[in-house]
Design a protein around this motif. Structure first.
Motif, PDB file in Angstrom:
ATOM      1  N   GLY A  69       0.813  -1.212   0.000  1.00  0.00           N
ATOM      2  CA  GLY A  69       0.000   0.000   0.000  1.00  0.00           C
ATOM      3  C   GLY A  69       0.846   1.261   0.000  1.00  0.00           C
ATOM      4  O   GLY A  69       0.495   2.257  -0.642  1.00  0.00           O
ATOM      5  N   SER A  70       1.981   1.220   0.704  1.00  0.00           N
ATOM      6  CA  SER A  70       2.869   2.380   0.757  1.00  0.00           C
ATOM      7  C   SER A  70       3.419   2.708  -0.624  1.00  0.00           C
ATOM      8  O   SER A  70       3.503   3.879  -1.017  1.00  0.00           O
ATOM      9  N   TRP A  71       3.800   1.680  -1.365  1.00  0.00           N
ATOM     10  CA  TRP A  71       4.330   1.896  -2.709  1.00  0.00           C
ATOM     11  C   TRP A  71       3.243   2.358  -3.669  1.00  0.00           C
ATOM     12  O   TRP A  71       3.435   3.270  -4.476  1.00  0.00           O
ATOM     13  N   LEU A  72       2.070   1.736  -3.565  1.00  0.00           N
ATOM     14  CA  LEU A  72       0.984   2.068  -4.485  1.00  0.00           C
ATOM     15  C   LEU A  72       0.436   3.473  -4.274  1.00  0.00           C
ATOM     16  O   LEU A  72      -0.047   4.101  -5.224  1.00  0.00           O
ATOM     17  N   ALA A  73       0.484   3.970  -3.044  1.00  0.00           N
ATOM     18  CA  ALA A  73      -0.176   5.237  -2.721  1.00  0.00           C
ATOM     19  C   ALA A  73       0.269   6.365  -3.631  1.00  0.00           C
ATOM     20  O   ALA A  73      -0.561   7.081  -4.212  1.00  0.00           O
ATOM     21  N   ALA A  74       1.574   6.555  -3.761  1.00  0.00           N
ATOM     22  CA  ALA A  74       2.080   7.659  -4.563  1.00  0.00           C
ATOM     23  C   ALA A  74       1.828   7.429  -6.050  1.00  0.00           C
ATOM     24  O   ALA A  74       1.522   8.374  -6.794  1.00  0.00           O
ATOM     25  N   VAL A  75       1.946   6.179  -6.500  1.00  0.00           N
ATOM     26  CA  VAL A  75       1.691   5.872  -7.913  1.00  0.00           C
ATOM     27  C   VAL A  75       0.243   6.164  -8.275  1.00  0.00           C
ATOM     28  O   VAL A  75      -0.060   6.843  -9.261  1.00  0.00           O
ATOM     29  N   LEU A  76      -0.688   5.655  -7.465  1.00  0.00           N
ATOM     30  CA  LEU A  76      -2.111   5.872  -7.739  1.00  0.00           C
ATOM     31  C   LEU A  76      -2.491   7.339  -7.591  1.00  0.00           C
ATOM     32  O   LEU A  76      -3.371   7.834  -8.305  1.00  0.00           O
ATOM     33  N   ALA A  77      -1.828   8.051  -6.660  1.00  0.00           N
ATOM     34  CA  ALA A  77      -2.125   9.472  -6.487  1.00  0.00           C
ATOM     35  C   ALA A  77      -1.751  10.265  -7.723  1.00  0.00           C
ATOM     36  O   ALA A  77      -2.414  11.260  -8.065  1.00  0.00           O
ATOM     37  N   ASP A  78      -0.705   9.855  -8.422  1.00  0.00           N
ATOM     38  CA  ASP A  78      -0.308  10.531  -9.657  1.00  0.00           C
ATOM     39  C   ASP A  78      -1.237  10.184 -10.815  1.00  0.00           C
ATOM     40  O   ASP A  78      -1.301  10.920 -11.804  1.00  0.00           O
ATOM     41  N   VAL A  79      -1.931   9.064 -10.706  1.00  0.00           N
ATOM     42  CA  VAL A  79      -2.854   8.657 -11.767  1.00  0.00           C
ATOM     43  C   VAL A  79      -4.252   9.219 -11.532  1.00  0.00           C
ATOM     44  O   VAL A  79      -4.874   9.809 -12.431  1.00  0.00           O
ATOM     45  N   TYR A  80      -4.766   9.068 -10.309  1.00  0.00           N
ATOM     46  CA  TYR A  80      -6.148   9.450 -10.016  1.00  0.00           C
ATOM     47  C   TYR A  80      -6.282  10.705  -9.154  1.00  0.00           C
ATOM     48  O   TYR A  80      -7.386  11.220  -8.981  1.00  0.00           O
ATOM     49  N   GLY A  81      -5.184  11.153  -8.577  1.00  0.00           N
ATOM     50  CA  GLY A  81      -5.235  12.297  -7.681  1.00  0.00           C
ATOM     51  C   GLY A  81      -5.228  11.847  -6.228  1.00  0.00           C
ATOM     52  O   GLY A  81      -5.798  10.809  -5.888  1.00  0.00           O
ATOM     53  N   GLY A  89      -8.330   4.520   0.506  1.00  0.00           N
ATOM     54  CA  GLY A  89      -7.696   4.015   1.713  1.00  0.00           C
ATOM     55  C   GLY A  89      -8.654   3.963   2.889  1.00  0.00           C
ATOM     56  O   GLY A  89      -8.696   2.976   3.633  1.00  0.00           O
ATOM     57  N   THR A  90      -9.435   5.020   3.055  1.00  0.00           N
ATOM     58  CA  THR A  90     -10.428   5.058   4.145  1.00  0.00           C
ATOM     59  C   THR A  90     -11.458   3.957   3.982  1.00  0.00           C
ATOM     60  O   THR A  90     -11.820   3.274   4.948  1.00  0.00           O
ATOM     61  N   SER A  91     -11.928   3.764   2.765  1.00  0.00           N
ATOM     62  CA  SER A  91     -12.956   2.747   2.489  1.00  0.00           C
ATOM     63  C   SER A  91     -12.437   1.341   2.757  1.00  0.00           C
ATOM     64  O   SER A  91     -13.125   0.512   3.373  1.00  0.00           O
ATOM     65  N   ILE A  92     -11.213   1.062   2.281  1.00  0.00           N
ATOM     66  CA  ILE A  92     -10.623  -0.256   2.519  1.00  0.00           C
ATOM     67  C   ILE A  92     -10.477  -0.507   4.014  1.00  0.00           C
ATOM     68  O   ILE A  92     -10.796  -1.595   4.516  1.00  0.00           O
ATOM     69  N   ILE A 114      -6.353 -13.500   9.166  1.00  0.00           N
ATOM     70  CA  ILE A 114      -5.210 -13.210   8.300  1.00  0.00           C
ATOM     71  C   ILE A 114      -5.663 -12.474   7.043  1.00  0.00           C
ATOM     72  O   ILE A 114      -5.061 -11.464   6.643  1.00  0.00           O
ATOM     73  N   LEU A 115      -6.724 -12.973   6.406  1.00  0.00           N
ATOM     74  CA  LEU A 115      -7.189 -12.393   5.148  1.00  0.00           C
ATOM     75  C   LEU A 115      -7.696 -10.971   5.339  1.00  0.00           C
ATOM     76  O   LEU A 115      -7.258 -10.046   4.639  1.00  0.00           O
ATOM     77  N   MET A 116      -8.607 -10.769   6.267  1.00  0.00           N
ATOM     78  CA  MET A 116      -9.243  -9.465   6.425  1.00  0.00           C
ATOM     79  C   MET A 116      -8.301  -8.415   7.018  1.00  0.00           C
ATOM     80  O   MET A 116      -8.260  -7.273   6.565  1.00  0.00           O
ATOM     81  N   TYR A 117      -7.531  -8.817   8.016  1.00  0.00           N
ATOM     82  CA  TYR A 117      -6.600  -7.866   8.618  1.00  0.00           C
ATOM     83  C   TYR A 117      -5.472  -7.532   7.638  1.00  0.00           C
ATOM     84  O   TYR A 117      -4.993  -6.400   7.581  1.00  0.00           O
ATOM     85  N   GLY A 118      -5.080  -8.534   6.854  1.00  0.00           N
ATOM     86  CA  GLY A 118      -4.048  -8.301   5.842  1.00  0.00           C
ATOM     87  C   GLY A 118      -4.499  -7.283   4.804  1.00  0.00           C
ATOM     88  O   GLY A 118      -3.790  -6.319   4.512  1.00  0.00           O
ATOM     89  N   ILE A 119      -5.696  -7.477   4.245  1.00  0.00           N
ATOM     90  CA  ILE A 119      -6.192  -6.535   3.238  1.00  0.00           C
ATOM     91  C   ILE A 119      -6.390  -5.153   3.848  1.00  0.00           C
ATOM     92  O   ILE A 119      -6.129  -4.131   3.202  1.00  0.00           O
ATOM     93  N   ARG A 120      -6.812  -5.112   5.102  1.00  0.00           N
ATOM     94  CA  ARG A 120      -6.970  -3.815   5.772  1.00  0.00           C
ATOM     95  C   ARG A 120      -5.657  -3.053   5.831  1.00  0.00           C
ATOM     96  O   ARG A 120      -5.638  -1.823   5.893  1.00  0.00           O
ATOM     97  N   GLY A 121      -4.536  -3.803   5.795  1.00  0.00           N
ATOM     98  CA  GLY A 121      -3.219  -3.170   5.819  1.00  0.00           C
ATOM     99  C   GLY A 121      -2.965  -2.235   4.657  1.00  0.00           C
ATOM    100  O   GLY A 121      -2.075  -1.379   4.720  1.00  0.00           O
ATOM    101  N   LEU A 122      -3.740  -2.368   3.569  1.00  0.00           N
ATOM    102  CA  LEU A 122      -3.611  -1.442   2.444  1.00  0.00           C
ATOM    103  C   LEU A 122      -4.183  -0.071   2.782  1.00  0.00           C
ATOM    104  O   LEU A 122      -3.796   0.943   2.191  1.00  0.00           O
ATOM    105  N   GLY A 123      -5.103  -0.028   3.741  1.00  0.00           N
ATOM    106  CA  GLY A 123      -5.893   1.176   3.979  1.00  0.00           C
ATOM    107  C   GLY A 123      -5.125   2.378   4.465  1.00  0.00           C
ATOM    108  O   GLY A 123      -5.142   3.448   3.841  1.00  0.00           O
ATOM    109  N   TYR A 124      -4.417   2.226   5.599  1.00  0.00           N
ATOM    110  CA  TYR A 124      -3.808   3.415   6.185  1.00  0.00           C
ATOM    111  C   TYR A 124      -2.678   4.010   5.336  1.00  0.00           C
ATOM    112  O   TYR A 124      -2.561   5.237   5.234  1.00  0.00           O
ATOM    113  N   PRO A 125      -1.813   3.191   4.667  1.00  0.00           N
ATOM    114  CA  PRO A 125      -0.792   3.832   3.830  1.00  0.00           C
ATOM    115  C   PRO A 125      -1.380   4.553   2.618  1.00  0.00           C
ATOM    116  O   PRO A 125      -0.840   5.574   2.190  1.00  0.00           O
TER     117      PRO A 125
END
Length: 429
Positions: A69-81, A89-92, A114-125
């Motif tokens: 999520g940390s790596w994706l954040a800046a990439v996606l921000a440059d694509v979608y804002g 991130g908030t929704s996830i 493991i599954l749900m907490y793991g995917i939630r890890g994408l949210g805050y970064p």
């Protein structure tokens, strides 16, 4: 042109757009919600009947997703804002936290944990680093370290202070699950405030391009920034940055309580004092760095400073015994030097100012990797050289980081360049 004029005329405080200070309220609230669980979730999982290693695996998977999520954040921000990435991130976070509570902890289903907490890890970064991209775009580069200092201060207030101490008051009244459900309110409120404030200065990089072309541009830029040797250098220093922060907490609780003789409550107060110091340090060092130079501060007070205070944090309490004042002083000194790394984020952006998204994705990846390298070093070294070996390994890494930082060539806006290479290219050293 229109954006540059509005940026020039917008209201500022300490050279920073005032709108950033309003948005920082959202960071404090959001990170409070994200930090509520850190002090007790592993114990809660063990209390349900699972082993410590199983609880550790839940956090390991979570950590992997934080890196992604940390790596994706800046990439996606440059694509979608940045705003859309923060909403994502908030929704996830909200969706998968609720699923984690209902189908994971609620049903005591380990696989779902493991599954749900793991995917939630994408949210805050996604939320946090999407916000950093927004700050980078709207802030005068000569004042960027100051802005980032305030950002990390609010981060520390939320996760390091309120998020740590709040559960000690709520758990006796509403229990573990009630406290975990309470975090939903904090996250939702922080997300709503962030959406409202960021919308007032919404940034849409590459908005004139189709989505497919945006991805192509951003991914091309990612490959470009890693060809810059100075990006590689600062990438390594960013990993070193938080080695002691994430590593000492693995070994010091046992060292301080079972060997030196402090109570667990005293140890928590000592570590909490370090976080409080970081809050003040993040703000102060951000301002100082814009005056004396980002690189100089990171090299002298960050790298060398942390190397020295990491050693002091071990040796002084060991030699003096359970003297609370001495241990607290060590925590304060460590917090001061740890927060001196604030301008490292600004260094990344100054090295590749035309590739902001790709550059910040590199910064975020390094920040995430620091979470793994620190405990991994502790795990490997501890059985062979005990706590003192781990402490010296961290200290040596910091001293190596100072050498690496010395060779980074970066020009800082607002600082007069004082070194000239043989080719007459001016570069700050």
């Amino acid at each position: 042109m229109k954006d540059s004029l509005s940026k020039k005329n917008e209201s500022t405080w300490m050279g920073i757009p005032k709108i950033i200070f309003a948005a920082l309220i959202a960071i404090f609230i959001f990170m409070t919600g994200d930090g509520i669980e850190q002090a007790f979730l592993s114990k809660n999982i063990v209390d349900l009947g699972f082993s410590s290693s199983q609880a550790s695996l839940v956090f390991t998977v979570y950590g992997v997703m934080v890196v992604v999520g940390s790596w994706l954040a800046a990439v996606l921000a440059d694509v979608y804002g940045p705003r859309k990435v923060m909403v994502l991130g908030t929704s996830i976070w909200l969706v998968f936290h609720i699923l984690f509570l209902v189908f994971g902890l609620g049903m005591e289903n380990y696989n779902m944990m493991i599954l749900m907490y793991g995917i939630r890890g994408l949210g805050y970064p996604l939320f946090l680093y999407g916000f950093l991209v927004w700050v980078t775009y709207i802030t005068d580069k000569a004042r960027l370290a100051t802005a980032i200092g305030w950002f990390w201060a609010m981060f520390s207030v939320g996760m390091g202070v309120i998020g740590t101490y709040l559960p000690s008051y709520t758990i006796p009244h509403i229990g573990f699950m009630g406290t975990l459900w309470m975090s939903v309110i904090w996250i939702a409120l922080g997300g709503i405030i962030a959406f409202y404030v960021v919308s007032k200065r919404n940034i849409k990089p590459n908005a004139d391009m189709p989505i497919k072309e945006r991805y192509g541009k951003v991914l091309k830029e990612v490959s470009i920034v890693y060809k810059n040797p100075d990006i590689i250098k600062v990438f390594l220093v960013r990993i070193i940055n938080q080695l002691s922060l994430f590593g000492l907490v693995v070994i010091f609780p046992v060292l301080f309580t079972e060997i030196i003789g402090f109570s667990m409550q005293q140890w928590l107060w000592i570590w909490g004092t370090m976080h409080i110091t970081c809050i003040i340090g993040d703000i102060v060092w951000g301002v100082i760095a814009d005056k004396i130079g980002w690189k100089r501060q990171v090299m002298l007070f960050g790298c060398i400073g942390c190397g020295v205070t990491t050693l002091l944090f071990y040796y002084l309490p060991v030699l003096s015994g359970d003297v609370f004042a001495i241990a607290t002083l060590c925590a304060i000194l460590f917090g001061i030097t740890q927060s001196a790394f604030v301008p490292i984020f600004a260094i990344f952006t100054a090295l590749e100012p035309n590739h902001i998204g790709a550059t910040l994705s590199s910064h975020n990846l390094a920040a995430g990797l620091s979470n793994f390298v620190a405990p991994a070093m502790a795990t490997l070294i501890l059985p062979i050289f005990n706590e003192v070996g781990v402490v010296w390994a961290f200290a040596i890494c910091y001293f190596i980081g100072a050498v690496i930082t010395y060779f980074i060539k970066v020009r800082q806006p607002g600082i007069e360049v004082y070194s000239v290479t043989e080719t007459n290219t001016q570069t700050q050293y």
